[in-house]
Design a protein around this motif. Structure first.
Motif, short mmCIF file in Angstrom:
data_model
loop_
_atom_site.label_atom_id
_atom_site.label_comp_id
_atom_site.label_asym_id
_atom_site.label_seq_id
_atom_site.Cartn_x
_atom_site.Cartn_y
_atom_site.Cartn_z
N LEU A 3 44.61 35.13 36.28
CA LEU A 3 43.55 34.99 35.28
C LEU A 3 44.07 34.20 33.95
O LEU A 3 45.09 34.62 33.70
CB LEU A 3 42.78 36.03 35.25
N PRO A 34 39.22 40.64 35.43
CA PRO A 34 38.61 39.46 34.72
C PRO A 34 37.94 39.96 33.65
O PRO A 34 37.16 40.97 33.46
CB PRO A 34 37.49 39.20 36.08
N ASP A 113 37.54 34.85 30.99
CA ASP A 113 37.43 34.23 32.42
C ASP A 113 36.11 33.77 32.90
O ASP A 113 36.23 32.94 33.70
CB ASP A 113 38.03 35.12 33.29
N VAL A 242 34.24 34.43 39.25
CA VAL A 242 35.56 34.18 38.71
C VAL A 242 36.71 34.27 39.64
O VAL A 242 37.65 33.26 40.01
CB VAL A 242 35.72 35.34 37.55
#
Length: 565
Positions: A3, A34, A113, A242
């Motif tokens: 990420l 995330p 993110d 994500v």
């Protein structure tokens, strides 16, 4: 996880961020999850936003349960009926771009993110979609619902747009002051956006047609069980997006914009969707000409629904009949099923499971509610770039108007002339100086249109303006959002009293019938002037930075000069 928010361990930025987030109660494990921005435009100024704080809290819980970390961020909250009071109305559209930049500053600065955006009033949804397209981080739009409205003693339904229209009748005796106050008191009975098929509900439908929402979530009653189900489902959806790297630019494709344009035509949506969709397309770098898409699909897509004030159906009936997803299903083979969505399935798969609850409310494409397009892009010598006319589904009107110009450079002067009997039948009221540069920020022309209605001139006077119009419906022949606007070099800026203007909605033209040599002389005589709005503050900055409406009135860099004259 790979990420962008996971900074190198032991680095100064990692260490200081760890200290900041530890103080907020986050654990070491949270630092690797995330990280999701919960974009909240909560405000105490209007009921459109008054219910968003509990929604933001519930989204944060949903994100946490799905294995992410939610951070609520705040933005400006543009609302037409409140914020149009100052700056000649210019703060409303210009705040759309402030909102986009609010989001960019936080999400890019913090390298988050993904985003869950709480969509409410007219400018929040397009501003959020613009930010999603610009930043290209996985984004989910949650439509937060429309308000409930009241009834008069007669049992007749009354909403905010009725109040707006009837206020234009007050000075002509069409309603009493007490009657107007009674309507105003009863018009809104709960939180959420305006109840008609105006800009807010239209943009909520657009967000679903673009594939940026959970399926079957637009429109929705504010604070209903259906709205809360979507809120609770938002966490797993955005975390999955994500992890799967479903970025907006893979969703906001030319196919998605085509579906959105067809949806707007099918619902007889707000004319403001045109510039907002163009702005989103420009931020997404697609090169899509949204105006051209409206021209193209106007030949084949007719209104399939007629929600107030386009017809007698209510937004509740439209939602119960299946809403946006049912409209997309009724488009049949015209829908581009390959278009992607934020939840991963193609649009065709979403639509396959849709149910049309009432085919009298949302008709099939072969049996539309009306025989003409209701969002009509027109061109001609008066509007060489384009202009837009909004028609209702059912009203019948003459497709042409030919008259002499009565020119006004600001809305108060036009209103005074209508109230004083200066504007006469057979004239074309030209109202300029209300464009993105001229106001700056776009002024509202609807009060002038509604005043003509109150004076009984709707069928006898046409309107041509570079200003913004009500997202619901206008009365009579109203040519709005003329490009180029009056503050820029172009024909609208040199129209004079007595010039002949021809409007033909059948051929989709608006023409200024003045000799070319005379127009050339007028352009040469026209003196240069400074961009209005003063030398300091947001509006003059906006005026110096805004692109033309043909580019969505987005903000630009110095590489795209637009020179006022």
């Amino acid at each position: 996880m790979n990420l962008r928010s996971n900074l190198p361990e032991g680095s100064p930025r990692w260490a200081t961020r760890r200290a900041q987030w530890h103080a907020l109660g986050l654990t070491a494990d949270d630092l690797t999850k995330p990280k999701i921005a919960i974009v909240n435009s909560s405000s105490g100024l209007a009921p459109c936003f008054s219910h968003l704080d509990p929604i933001a809290a519930a989204v944060k819980e949903s994100v946490a349960a799905a294995g992410g970390v939610g951070f609520e961020i705040r933005t400006v909250a543009p609302t037409d009926f409140i914020m149009a009071a100052g700056g000649s109305g210019g703060y409303v559209l210009s705040s759309r771009d402030l909102l986009t930049n609010d989001i960019e500053a936080v999400v890019e600065g913090a390298q988050l993110d993904g985003m869950v955006c709480l969509a409410s009033c007219d400018k929040t949804t397009p501003g959020q979609l613009m930010a999603a397209a610009r930043l290209d981080v996985p984004t989910l739009i949650i439509t937060c619902g429309y308000q409930s409205c009241g009834r008069l003693d007669t049992g007749e339904r009354v909403d905010i747009e009725d109040v707006f229209l009837q206020a234009g009748h007050l000075k002509f005796g069409g309603i009493t002051f007490d009657g107007l106050c009674d309507m105003s008191t009863r018009a809104i009975t709960g939180p959420g956006v305006c109840t008609g098929m105006g800009t807010a509900n239209s943009m909520h439908v657009v967000a679903e047609a673009l594939g940026m929402t959970l399926p079957g979530t637009a429109p929705v009653r504010a604070n209903s069980q259906a709205m809360w189900r979507a809120v609770r489902a938002s966490g797993p959806a955005i975390v999955e997006a994500v992890l799967a790297d479903r970025r907006p630019r893979t969703i906001l494709t030319p196919d998605a914009f085509a579906n959105a344009v067809m949806a707007v035509l099918a619902i007889s949506g707000s004319i403001n969707t045109v510039k907002h969709l163009q702005a989103v397309a420009r931020e997404a770098g697609t090169g899509v000409d949204v105006y051209a898409l409206f021209e193209r699909y106007a030949d084949t897509i007719r209104p399939l629904s007629a929600v107030r004030p386009n017809g007698e159906d209510t937004i509740e009936q439209f939602e119960d009949a299946g809403g946006a997803l049912a409209v997309l299903k009724q488009l049949g083979d015209s829908l581009i099923g390959e278009a992607a969505t934020v939840t991963g399935e193609p649009m065709a798969e979403r639509v396959a499971s849709a149910v049309v609850g009432d085919e009298q409310i949302i008709r099939p494409l072969a049996d539309p509610r009306g025989g003409h397009p209701t969002v009509v892009v027109i061109r001609g010598s008066l509007a060489p770039g384009s202009a837009i006319v909004k028609l209702s589904v059912s009203e019948e009107r003459a497709p042409t108007f030919d008259g002499v110009a009565r020119v006004f450079n600001d809305a108060p002067s036009a209103l005074a002339a209508i109230e004083g009997g200066v504007v006469r039948p057979g004239e074309v009221l030209v109202l300029r100086g209300l464009g993105p540069v001229g106001t700056p920020g776009m002024g509202m022309a609807s009060q002038t249109v509604f005043a003509l209605n109150g004076a009984g001139l709707t069928e006898h006077v046409a309107v041509v303006t570079d200003g913004q119009l009500s997202g619901l419906v206008n009365k009579g022949i109203v040519v709005g959002e003329v490009i180029p606007e009056g503050a820029l070099a172009g024909p609208l800026g040199v129209v004079e009293d007595g010039d002949r203007i021809s409007i033909d909605l059948t051929t989709r033209r608006a023409d200024l019938l003045v000799d070319e040599a005379e127009l050339t002389r007028r352009h040469e005589r026209r003196a240069r002037h400074e961009v209005p709005g003063g030398r300091s503050g947001w509006l003059p900055v906006y005026a110096r930075s805004v692109e033309p409406l043909a580019r969505g009135a987005t903000l630009r860099g110095n590489d795209l000069p637009v020179t006022p004259v």
